[in-house]
Design a protein around this motif. Structure first.
Motif, PDB file in Angstrom:
ATOM      1  N   ALA A   1      -7.026   5.255   0.619  1.00  0.00           N
ATOM      2  CA  ALA A   1      -5.783   5.971   0.939  1.00  0.00           C
ATOM      3  C   ALA A   1      -6.036   7.410   1.396  1.00  0.00           C
ATOM      4  O   ALA A   1      -5.102   8.140   1.699  1.00  0.00           O
ATOM      5  CB  ALA A   1      -4.856   5.963  -0.266  1.00  0.00           C
TER       6      ALA A   1
ATOM      7  N   ARG B   1       0.825   8.483  -4.006  1.00  0.00           N
ATOM      8  CA  ARG B   1       0.858   7.301  -3.133  1.00  0.00           C
ATOM      9  C   ARG B   1       1.119   6.041  -3.976  1.00  0.00           C
ATOM     10  O   ARG B   1       2.012   6.062  -4.804  1.00  0.00           O
ATOM     11  CB  ARG B   1      -0.433   7.243  -2.316  1.00  0.00           C
ATOM     12  N   SER B   2       0.302   4.988  -3.769  1.00  0.00           N
ATOM     13  CA  SER B   2       0.562   3.755  -4.531  1.00  0.00           C
ATOM     14  C   SER B   2      -0.145   3.740  -5.882  1.00  0.00           C
ATOM     15  O   SER B   2       0.021   2.826  -6.676  1.00  0.00           O
ATOM     16  CB  SER B   2       0.103   2.540  -3.713  1.00  0.00           C
TER      17      SER B   2
ATOM     18  N   GLU C   1       1.274   0.666   2.229  1.00  0.00           N
ATOM     19  CA  GLU C   1       0.536   1.910   2.407  1.00  0.00           C
ATOM     20  C   GLU C   1       0.656   2.381   3.850  1.00  0.00           C
ATOM     21  O   GLU C   1       0.496   1.613   4.791  1.00  0.00           O
ATOM     22  CB  GLU C   1      -0.946   1.684   2.089  1.00  0.00           C
ATOM     23  N   SER C   2       0.945   3.653   4.016  1.00  0.00           N
ATOM     24  CA  SER C   2       1.010   4.238   5.351  1.00  0.00           C
ATOM     25  C   SER C   2      -0.379   4.763   5.722  1.00  0.00           C
ATOM     26  O   SER C   2      -1.388   4.388   5.139  1.00  0.00           O
ATOM     27  CB  SER C   2       2.059   5.333   5.364  1.00  0.00           C
ATOM     28  N   GLU C   3      -0.426   5.629   6.699  1.00  0.00           N
ATOM     29  CA  GLU C   3      -1.667   6.290   7.107  1.00  0.00           C
ATOM     30  C   GLU C   3      -2.331   6.978   5.912  1.00  0.00           C
ATOM     31  O   GLU C   3      -1.646   7.444   5.020  1.00  0.00           O
ATOM     32  CB  GLU C   3      -1.330   7.368   8.147  1.00  0.00           C
ATOM     33  N   PRO C   4      -3.669   7.057   5.917  1.00  0.00           N
ATOM     34  CA  PRO C   4      -4.310   7.778   4.798  1.00  0.00           C
ATOM     35  C   PRO C   4      -3.921   9.256   4.779  1.00  0.00           C
ATOM     36  O   PRO C   4      -3.598   9.843   5.808  1.00  0.00           O
ATOM     37  CB  PRO C   4      -5.810   7.623   5.081  1.00  0.00           C
TER      38      PRO C   4
END
Lengths: 175, 175
Positions: free
Chosen positions: A45, B40-41, A2-5
């Motif tokens: 997220a 996203r995920s 996961e990257s930045e929210p």
């Protein structure tokens, strides 16, 4: 991985029927929709950023007698408006925390459409959410000056959320 | 406690430079942005629905000699356009599967803005995503007839995604 929210800016305003600190129907709808349909269970997220733009009255004396106003009255008025704006934001901040999603909130003064686009430029969210009045039952004309302007000018993707038909008040001004 | 997946309809079209089956810059951008910033995920919580609206040529003979066209030629043209539309959709369907999110895809013929709004009414997605050309480097005028129409008329929340400045071709028609 996961990257930045994903940072979602939500523009919220007060109800034109009940006034401060009550949020407008379209603001509530935009917020709830975002939680239910976008954030869902993936709360870590996303980060919500609530912006409220306070529109100053033209003369600054909407419900007090202007004749007897002193400079001190002006100050009180400013303070009162700010307090009411904060109470408005409190509703959204509290609901976000209950849902488990982190958030920030702030107030700016001015013309909502200009200020929102300016804040998008400054904050650079991934997404801007604006509620709009949509089509009233007897209207064919789109009511949504702010949202229309933001779709055209905001420097990020913009989502416009109309109210549900059953949420539309009889008088389109009553939002 | 997950409910039904959020159904996101994405309107995609072909590149006006490369033609079929290449997707336009703004379609690709809209799709990739949706995966990165919304899905996203949380892939199982979303379903993507790709709609491509094929715009018939006015005379149906854009790159063949109309004088010698037989009814059979018409049929072949129809088939060829359909095949190219399918190849366009294949790009998005394949990418979705690689990302791990389920999807559906279909082609309709007609005026894109009208067909998209009609399909929203029929399919009732939670969200419609439309890419748009945004502001070109020398333009102050918004280029996005389809997206503008959908924001006003589609019966669901609509997200408009402009291209990044570095993705804007010099000629705004080349999308």
């Amino acid at each position: 991985m996961e990257s930045e929210p994903t940072r979602i800016m939500i523009a919220v305003n007060e109800s034109s029927i009940k006034g401060y600190p009550h949020p407008s129907i379209s603001s509530k709808r935009a917020f709830e929709w975002t939680l239910q349909k976008i954030v869902r269970s993936n709360t870590s997220a996303f980060k919500l950023l609530f912006l409220h733009v306070h529109v100053p009255d033209e003369d600054g004396f909407d419900d007090m007698d202007s004749i007897y106003a002193s400079p001190e009255d002006f100050k009180n008025l400013e303070r009162r408006d700010k307090a009411r704006g904060l109470q408005l934001l409190e509703h959204f901040v509290k609901s976000s925390h209950e849902f488990g999603v982190s958030c920030g909130a702030w107030i700016k003064k001015g013309d909502p459409k200009e200020v929102i686009c300016h804040e998008v430029k400054r904050i650079q969210p991934d997404l801007l959410v604006v509620g709009c009045r949509g089509l009233g039952p007897f209207q064919r004309v789109f009511v949504g000056t702010v949202s229309e302007f933001c779709v055209k000018h905001a420097e990020c993707p913009v989502i416009t959320i109309k109210r549900r038909p059953d949420e539309i008040p009889q008088d389109p001004v009553d939002d």
